[in-house]
Design an enzyme around this catalytic site. Structure first.
Site, PDB file in Angstrom:
ATOM      1  N   ASP A  95       0.839  -1.200   0.000  1.00 35.68           N
ATOM      2  CA  ASP A  95       0.000   0.000   0.000  1.00 35.68           C
ATOM      3  C   ASP A  95       0.871   1.245   0.000  1.00 35.68           C
ATOM      4  O   ASP A  95       1.979   1.239   0.535  1.00 35.68           O
ATOM      5  CB  ASP A  95      -0.912  -0.033   1.252  1.00 35.68           C
ATOM      6  CG  ASP A  95      -2.054   0.963   1.147  1.00 35.68           C
ATOM      7  OD1 ASP A  95      -2.291   1.489   0.041  1.00 35.68           O
ATOM      8  OD2 ASP A  95      -2.711   1.208   2.174  1.00 35.68           O
ATOM      9  N   ASN A 106     -10.641  -2.994  -6.269  1.00 35.53           N
ATOM     10  CA  ASN A 106      -9.811  -2.091  -7.079  1.00 35.53           C
ATOM     11  C   ASN A 106     -10.419  -1.775  -8.455  1.00 35.53           C
ATOM     12  O   ASN A 106     -10.026  -0.811  -9.111  1.00 35.53           O
ATOM     13  CB  ASN A 106      -8.394  -2.643  -7.272  1.00 35.53           C
ATOM     14  CG  ASN A 106      -7.520  -2.539  -6.041  1.00 35.53           C
ATOM     15  OD1 ASN A 106      -6.602  -3.323  -5.836  1.00 35.53           O
ATOM     16  ND2 ASN A 106      -7.791  -1.547  -5.192  1.00 35.53           N
TER      17      ASN A 106
END
Ligand code: FPP
Length: 248
Positions: free
Chosen positions: A21, A69
């Site tokens: 991330d 996503n």
């Protein structure tokens, strides 16, 4: 003493999972588009893979694309898919040179055809490797994984090949995308966020969680060593008392 030599190779986690991330923030800090962060994240993927394999970790699972996503801007999704194909194609030789087998978890049949084909080819071309398995979680989410496992078992029950009373934790584990893999003992998340984000919920029941502020594109071998050293200093009790473990 350097970091690597502080690691006890007898007590390595067999399986490490990473939530990569911070690519977007890394790019933003540099006044660049998010895609620039993803491109620079590939170097971190290489470093994490290389260092885990060198140490003797058996499985490394990277959360590369979640089912959520798809909600990102179309341009970013397309760029991520293109980067994936490009990286996989470029890295097959290195994976083979280092005897690393590639596998995926997630619904790859919903990925663009080009990405799916490149992945299936890389999986096939590296299937003989034995040193480490690199698992890419692609179009993956834990709730998808658990739901699919429940559906598979329900079908078996309906067909009569499985009795409801025979469903237990092992049977359930073997119906998950990670069937045959040991559960991750260490889960790392970069970028300072302390969330699991729908990743391997069943499999991390007893994993040690390690959160680091380092943004993914900055993640290097030393960061992995830090996480493993931290893991090795923890007391893993699995529901027992500290005294039971030490015999004191
Ligand atoms: C999270 O950062 C990162 C991703 C969703 C994608 C990870 C992809 C790569 C590192 C590139 C290619 C991967 C492989 C396996 C070849 P973010 O975009 O959520 O960052 P932010 O939270 O700062 O916005």
């Amino acid at each position: 003493m350097d970091k690597k030599s502080q690691i006890n190779l007898e007590k390595l986690p067999r399986h490490i999972a990473i939530i990569m991330d911070g690519n977007g923030r890394w790019a933003k800090e540099r006044g660049m588009a998010r895609v620039f962060g993803h491109r620079n994240g590939v170097k971190a993927v290489r470093e994490a893979t290389e260092s885990a394999a060198e140490l003797g970790v058996e499985y490394l699972t990277l959360y590369a694309f979640s089912t959520e996503n798809w909600n990102r801007p179309e341009m970013e999704v397309n760029a991520l898919m293109a980067l994936l194909v490009d990286t996989i194609k470029k890295e097959i030789k290195t994976l083979n040179d280092n005897s690393i087998r590639l596998q995926t978890i997630g619904d790859i049949f919903k990925l663009p055809e080009k990405s799916r084909k490149a992945l299936l080819k890389a999986i096939e071309d590296t299937s003989h490797n034995t040193r480490m398995t690199l698992v890419l979680a692609l179009n993956y989410s834990a709730k998808w994984d658990i739901t699919e496992a429940a559906r598979k078992l329900a079908i078996q029950v309906k067909r009569g090949s499985l009795q409801p009373e025979d469903v237990n934790e092992d049977v359930f584990s073997n119906a998950l995308a990670t069937a045959g893999m040991p559960d991750p003992e260490l889960l790392i998340r970069t970028s300072g966020e302390a969330r699991i984000s729908n990743f391997l919920l069943w499999q991390i029941a007893y994993a040690e969680l390690y959160f680091t502020p380092t943004l993914w594109p900055d993640f290097r071998k030393e960061h992995l060593y830090d996480a493993i050293i931290n893991f090795q200093h923890r007391e893993r009790r699995f529901g027992k008392t500290s005294e039971q473990l030490t015999g004191s």
